[in-house]
Enzyme design. Structure first.
Site, PDB file in Angstrom:
ATOM      1  N   TYR A 181      64.211-123.218 -25.764  1.00  0.00           N
ATOM      2  CA  TYR A 181      63.029-122.410 -26.021  1.00  0.00           C
ATOM      3  C   TYR A 181      62.976-122.011 -27.501  1.00  0.00           C
ATOM      4  CZ  TYR A 181      62.789-122.712 -21.006  1.00  0.00           C
ATOM      5  OH  TYR A 181      62.727-123.216 -19.725  1.00  0.00           O
ATOM      6  N   ARG A 322      72.226-120.395  -9.063  1.00  0.00           N
ATOM      7  CA  ARG A 322      71.899-121.045  -7.788  1.00  0.00           C
ATOM      8  C   ARG A 322      72.682-120.444  -6.627  1.00  0.00           C
ATOM      9  NH1 ARG A 322      71.417-124.876 -11.750  1.00  0.00           N
ATOM     10  NH2 ARG A 322      69.553-126.205 -11.676  1.00  0.00           N
TER      11      ARG A 322
END
Length: 363
Positions: A181, A322
Site C-alpha cells: 500500500y 486466518r
C-alpha cells in the site's frame, strides 16, 4: 504463567496478554462506515480473549480505500460509528487499535469475492488511483504519479485520522506501511521510481514513512503507543530485504514508534515459500536491529507454537489472522491447552475472562 498470557505495557498502555487480532479487511462497509458486522467481528474476538483487537485497514481519505467497501475514519459519522465498537470492546476488558491506511496504486479494487477482479471503474463506484510513480500494480489500472503537494499532504491526513481515532476512544493507532500500500510503495524500489526528494536512495524512499510516523506521533497522546506495520521483505531480488526494513524500523523508533508489526510482501507478485511461522524470522531480525518490541504474524496456529515464538525472543506478541477467523475464541482454547488460568477479575481491571464464559476455564 506462560509468556503468551503475561501482560505487556507499551508507553503507559497495559495490554492484558500477547495474543492479538491481526488487521483483516472485511470489505463490508458502506461509505466507510463500520456497522454491525464490524461490531460482531471485533467484539467476538474481545470476548474470546484477545488482548489487543486491531481493526481492518481503515482509510484516512476516501480515495485511500482498498475497495469501495472498506472502512474509513475521515469524517465525524465514521468516528461516531467506531466509538460504539470501541466502547463494546473496552467493556469486555480488551484493548483496541485502528490501522490507518492509504492503498495508493492498490486502491479502488473489487473485493475478493467479486466475480471480477482488478480496478473498479469510476462508473461503478471506483475512482482514479495515485502512487509514488505511474507504474501500476500488475492487473490494476495505472495510477497518477503524485505531485509534490499531494505527497506533502499525506502525513497530515494520517495525523487527522489519528486525532479522530483518539476522539473515538482507540487505545493505539497503527500506521500501515506494508502489503504494497501507499507508504510501502514509497519505500520499495519496485514501485517508487521518483527522482525528487522522495525517490532514489533508500533514505529518500523512506522519507514519507518517517514524516507520517512523526506526524501521527505528534497528534497522538504521549502516554499511548504508536504501532507501525512493515513488510520486512518484498520476496524479490530487486526489492526490499529484511535488513533494509530493519534499518527503517530503527529510525522509526527514534521518531516515536513503539512497536513494529512485522509482515512481508505485497508490493509486487512474488513466489513465497509459505509454512508455519514463515514470517517469524523476519520479526526476530527487525527486533534485533531496531531494539523495538515487535509482533509476529503468519500461519501461527497452535498455542505451543505461539508460546515458543515468545520464549525464543523472536517477538513480543503474536498476531493471529486466518486462525482467528476460524476460532474467535482461540485465546481461551490456548489458555486451556497451556493449562493457564485466565483471571476472572472485573473487566475494568484490564484482564480477565468474561464471567459468562468462566466455565471454559481450565481447572
Amino acid at each position: 504463567m506462560s509468556l503468551l498470557f503475561q501482560p505487556i505495557t507499551l508507553r503507559e498502555l497495559p495490554i492484558p496478554n500477547r495474543v492479538w487480532l491481526s488487521p483483516m479487511c472485511e470489505y463490508s462497509a458502506v461509505d466507510g462506515l463500520p456497522n454491525d458486522w464490524h461490531l460482531v467481528h471485533l467484539g467476538a474476538r474481545a470476548v474470546g480473549g484477545f488482548g489487543l483487537v486491531m481493526t481492518e485497514a481503515t482509510a484516512v481519505v476516501p480515495e485511500g480505500r482498498i475497495s469501495p467497501q472498506d472502512t474509513g475514519i475521515w469524517n465525524d459519522e465514521q468516528t461516531a460509528a467506531w466509538k460504539h465498537i470501541v466502547d463494546f470492546v473496552h467493556e469486555r476488558g480488551a484493548r483496541i487499535g485502528v490501522q490507518l491506511a492509504h492503498a495508493g496504486r492498490k486502491a479502488s479494487t473489487f473485493r475478493p469475492w467479486s466475480p471480477v477482479t482488478g480496478t473498479v471503474p469510476v462508473a461503478d463506484g471506483g475512482w482514479p488511483t495515485v502512487g509514488p510513480s505511474a507504474t501500476p500494480f500488475p492487473g490494476y489500472d495505472s495510477p497518477a504519479e503524485m505531485t509534490p503537494t499531494q505527497v506533502a499532504d499525506v502525513p497530515e491526513r494520517f495525523a487527522a485520522a489519528a486525532r479522530r481515532a483518539l476522539e473515538a476512544g482507540f487505545d493505539t493507532v497503527e500506521v500501515h506501511a506494508a502489503h504494497g500500500y501507499l507508504l510501502h510503495q514509497f519505500l520499495s524500489p519496485l514501485a517508487n521510481t521518483r527522482t525528487d526528494e522522495y525517490g532514489g536512495s533508500a533514505d529518500r524512499r523512506a522519507l514519507l514513512v518517517e514524516e507520517t510516523v512523526r506526524a501521527v506521533r505528534s497528534a497522538w497522546p504521549e502516554d499511548l503507543p504508536v504501532l507501525v506495520r512493515l513488510s520486512a521483505t518484498d520476496w524479490l531480488e530487486d526489492g526490499l530485504g529484511v535488513d533494509d526494513v530493519a534499518a527503517v524500523a530503527d529510525r522509526l523508533g527514534g521518531l516515536g514508534a513503539d512497536l513494529i508489526d512485522v509482515s512481508t510482501g505485497g508490493v509486487a507478485p512474488a513466489s513465497i515459500a509459505v509454512g508455519p511461522g514463515y514470517q517469524v524470522p523476519h520479526a526476530r531480525r527487525v527486533r534485533e536491529v531496531s531494539g523495538l518490541p515487535v509482533s509476529a504474524v503468519g500461519l501461527i496456529s497452535e498455542p505451543a507454537q505461539a508460546e515458543q515464538i515468545l520464549v525464543e525472543g523472536s517477538a513480543d506478541a503474536v498476531m493471529l489472522g486466518r486462525e482467528a477467523l476460524r476460532d474467535p475464541y482461540w485465546p481461551l482454547r490456548a489458555a486451556n491447552t497451556l493449562r493457564e488460568k485466565i483471571g476472572t477479575l472485573p473487566v475494568d481491571s484490564g484482564v480477565g475472562m468474561q464471567p459468562q464464559y468462566s466455565r471454559a476455564q481450565w481447572r
